[in-house]
Motif scaffolding. Structure first.
Motif, short mmCIF file in Angstrom:
data_model
loop_
_atom_site.label_atom_id
_atom_site.label_comp_id
_atom_site.label_asym_id
_atom_site.label_seq_id
_atom_site.Cartn_x
_atom_site.Cartn_y
_atom_site.Cartn_z
N ASN A 10 0.85 -1.19 0.00
CA ASN A 10 0.00 0.00 0.00
C ASN A 10 0.88 1.24 0.00
O ASN A 10 2.06 1.17 0.33
CB ASN A 10 -0.89 0.02 1.25
N VAL A 18 -5.74 -1.33 0.41
CA VAL A 18 -6.53 -1.18 -0.82
C VAL A 18 -7.11 -2.51 -1.27
O VAL A 18 -8.12 -2.53 -1.96
CB VAL A 18 -5.68 -0.56 -1.96
N GLY A 21 -9.01 -4.05 2.87
CA GLY A 21 -9.69 -3.10 3.76
C GLY A 21 -9.27 -3.20 5.20
O GLY A 21 -9.88 -2.58 6.07
N THR A 33 -16.85 1.65 7.92
CA THR A 33 -17.00 1.80 6.47
C THR A 33 -18.45 1.57 6.10
O THR A 33 -19.18 0.84 6.76
CB THR A 33 -16.11 0.79 5.73
N ASP A 34 -18.87 2.22 5.06
CA ASP A 34 -20.21 1.99 4.56
C ASP A 34 -20.13 1.77 3.05
O ASP A 34 -19.04 1.72 2.48
CB ASP A 34 -21.16 3.13 4.94
N SER A 35 -21.26 1.64 2.42
CA SER A 35 -21.28 1.29 1.00
C SER A 35 -20.84 2.46 0.11
O SER A 35 -20.53 2.25 -1.05
CB SER A 35 -22.69 0.83 0.60
N ASP A 36 -20.82 3.66 0.65
CA ASP A 36 -20.42 4.81 -0.14
C ASP A 36 -18.94 5.11 0.10
O ASP A 36 -18.56 5.59 1.16
CB ASP A 36 -21.26 6.04 0.26
N PRO A 37 -18.09 4.85 -0.88
CA PRO A 37 -16.66 5.07 -0.69
C PRO A 37 -16.31 6.53 -0.41
O PRO A 37 -15.33 6.81 0.28
CB PRO A 37 -16.03 4.62 -2.02
N ALA A 38 -17.10 7.46 -0.90
CA ALA A 38 -16.82 8.88 -0.67
C ALA A 38 -16.99 9.23 0.81
O ALA A 38 -16.19 9.96 1.37
CB ALA A 38 -17.73 9.76 -1.53
N ARG A 39 -18.03 8.68 1.43
CA ARG A 39 -18.23 8.94 2.87
C ARG A 39 -17.12 8.30 3.70
O ARG A 39 -16.63 8.88 4.66
CB ARG A 39 -19.60 8.42 3.33
N THR A 40 -16.74 7.08 3.32
CA THR A 40 -15.65 6.42 4.03
C THR A 40 -14.36 7.22 3.88
O THR A 40 -13.62 7.41 4.85
CB THR A 40 -15.45 4.99 3.49
N ALA A 41 -14.09 7.71 2.68
CA ALA A 41 -12.89 8.52 2.46
C ALA A 41 -12.94 9.81 3.27
O ALA A 41 -11.92 10.26 3.81
CB ALA A 41 -12.73 8.84 0.98
#
Length: 179
Positions: A10, A18, A21, A33-41
């Motif tokens: 990584n 990557v 997880g 973490t959730d299903s939305d990668p933008a929120r996790t980021a």
């Protein structure tokens, strides 16, 4: 940086692997973490940004350590010199004893404060807990000395209360892995 779970390479400074997880840093394990990668980021980016209070606390710890060292130096400097006729030998003896006792208390305290500063600056979970206890101790001393020096005690309580309130905020707690 290699992932301890799957051995994938990584980028340096990455919080999560990557490939699988898995958390690569202490604070990454606190991110849900959730299903939305933008929120996790966005959650990860928040954890990578140091809360300003952590730097203020580390600097305050270092300043208190310097005060402890200066106190020791002043105690030794205040030890009276032995007079030419040696009539003040008791003053010299007890002055030296006072300086030695001061050093015995203040030098370990200064070392502890340096360790607390290091812990606060390097995101150690124990540093969060010790600083919270220190805020409580300082507040207790301010309450006990309220009658002797009310203005200073009220100012101390205000500063320590504001710092403790900030210290208990979820962002700071997450930074240190509490929550």
């Amino acid at each position: 940086m290699r992932c301890p779970a799957c051995d994938t390479t990584n980028d340096d400074g990455a919080a999560i692997c990557v490939a699988c997880g898995a958390p690569l840093t202490p604070y990454a394990a606190t991110v849900v973490t959730d299903s939305d990668p933008a929120r996790t980021a966005a959650k990860l980016a928040e954890l990578e940004e140091r809360p300003p209070l952590t730097s203020v606390v580390a600097v305050a710890d270092l300043a208190a350590a310097v005060v402890a060292i200066i106190t020791v130096i002043r105690a030794f400097a205040a030890t009276p010199e032995l007079s030419a006729d040696a009539t003040n030998y008791m003053g010299r003896t007890f002055g030296g004893l006072r300086a030695a006792l001061t050093a015995g208390v203040m030098l370990p305290m200064g070392l502890g404060l340096v360790m607390m500063a290091w812990g606060a600056a390097t995101q150690k979970a124990w540093a969060w807990s010790i600083h919270l206890a220190a805020f409580g101790l300082i507040a207790l001393v301010a309450v006990v000395t309220l009658r002797a020096n009310p203005i200073l005690s009220v100012v101390e309580l205000g500063i320590v209360g504001a710092a403790a309130w900030q210290w208990l905020q979820p962002r700071v707690r997450r930074w240190y892995g509490h929550e």
